[in-house]
Design a protein around this motif. Sequence first.
Motif, PDB file in Angstrom:
ATOM      1  N   ALA A  63      67.276  51.617   7.962  1.00  0.00           N
ATOM      2  CA  ALA A  63      68.520  51.449   8.732  1.00  0.00           C
ATOM      3  C   ALA A  63      69.727  51.473   7.804  1.00  0.00           C
ATOM      4  N   ALA A  64      69.609  50.852   6.626  1.00  0.00           N
ATOM      5  CA  ALA A  64      70.716  50.874   5.664  1.00  0.00           C
ATOM      6  C   ALA A  64      70.967  52.291   5.159  1.00  0.00           C
ATOM      7  N   ASN A  65      69.898  53.046   4.907  1.00  0.00           N
ATOM      8  CA  ASN A  65      70.051  54.451   4.507  1.00  0.00           C
ATOM      9  C   ASN A  65      70.716  55.262   5.621  1.00  0.00           C
ATOM     10  N   LEU A  66      70.316  54.989   6.860  1.00  0.00           N
ATOM     11  CA  LEU A  66      70.883  55.704   8.004  1.00  0.00           C
ATOM     12  C   LEU A  66      72.378  55.435   8.124  1.00  0.00           C
ATOM     13  N   LEU A  67      72.788  54.192   7.906  1.00  0.00           N
ATOM     14  CA  LEU A  67      74.215  53.852   7.957  1.00  0.00           C
ATOM     15  C   LEU A  67      74.990  54.647   6.917  1.00  0.00           C
ATOM     16  N   LEU A  68      74.475  54.700   5.697  1.00  0.00           N
ATOM     17  CA  LEU A  68      75.164  55.412   4.620  1.00  0.00           C
ATOM     18  C   LEU A  68      75.345  56.889   4.955  1.00  0.00           C
ATOM     19  N   ARG A  69      74.290  57.517   5.479  1.00  0.00           N
ATOM     20  CA  ARG A  69      74.348  58.960   5.762  1.00  0.00           C
ATOM     21  C   ARG A  69      75.138  59.266   7.031  1.00  0.00           C
ATOM     22  N   SER A  70      75.067  58.372   8.022  1.00  0.00           N
ATOM     23  CA  SER A  70      75.721  58.642   9.305  1.00  0.00           C
ATOM     24  C   SER A  70      77.210  58.320   9.287  1.00  0.00           C
ATOM     25  N   GLN A  71      77.608  57.357   8.449  1.00  0.00           N
ATOM     26  CA  GLN A  71      79.005  56.928   8.406  1.00  0.00           C
ATOM     27  C   GLN A  71      79.501  57.008   6.959  1.00  0.00           C
TER      28      GLN A  71
END
Length: 298
Positions: free
Chosen positions: A51-59
């Motif tokens: 989820a933390a990786n997803l936040l970095l890539r998505s935003q």
Amino acid sequence: MEAVLDELYTTPPSDFVARRETLAAAARTAGRADDARRIRAARRPTLAAWAANLLLRSQPEESRQFLELGQALREAYQSLDAESLKDLSAQRRRVVSALSRQTAQLARDTGHRLSQPVQQDVEETLRAVLADPDAADQWAGGRLVNALTPPSEFRPDSAPVAEKAGTRSRPAPPSPSAPRRRASKDELAERRRARQEQLARAREAAEAAERRLSEERARQADVDAELQRARERTEQARRRMSAIEEQLQQAREESRQAETEQQEAEEHSRSAADAVAQAERAAHETTQQVRRMSRSAT
């Protein structure tokens, strides 16, 4: 290869192994054995790390501002007074809380709901990014495998090393070999100015992050409202379609009934026509008979 790994680490953990094998097989087929081994060596992230990786890539823009906020806080931490640090800590908690909620929403959008323990791990990771430059570098790479833990010395509402509980600590005594020097007023003024600049930069970074989060929340609210309106329109269309289908079914039944009545009427019409023809023939025969009888009588 870097793009492949970036994409792999934003793959949900439940699909990670299968995706890793697919990418490794594609690299082997293309003759890139070293890349295939590197892909196979990638470790599956925990749900919180994903989820933390997803936040970095998505935003990416919010993530950049969050990293800048962490850098500003770390620079200001040792030099700010307790009151200023308290203000920044409050802003830090708000930003972490908002980003954590946004991360949970991003996960839900992909079909993965974060439990409360996982949500706490995400918040711990974000706090670690603000407090620890090594943790910030790890998260900035976008390939976390496990959740991060903030260092114990960077706690919310903790006072800086130079000042605690609102009181100024005494300076460390100089070593016997060091010459005794007292800072001049100009040096003290310069240090005070540097602290104020660090405070200003930290506050600006925090305010920028909060504004960005507010904008994202407003945009999310608009999207949710539009989604709700679309759902209502879909439901209205379904109700209208259901009503039309009922009317169509009723019309079909009425049409079948009308066809049956028409067939019965046509049969009645043919029977009546036959009866009329028979009556006409009988009348004609009777008329002919009367005429014959009349001629015989004369």
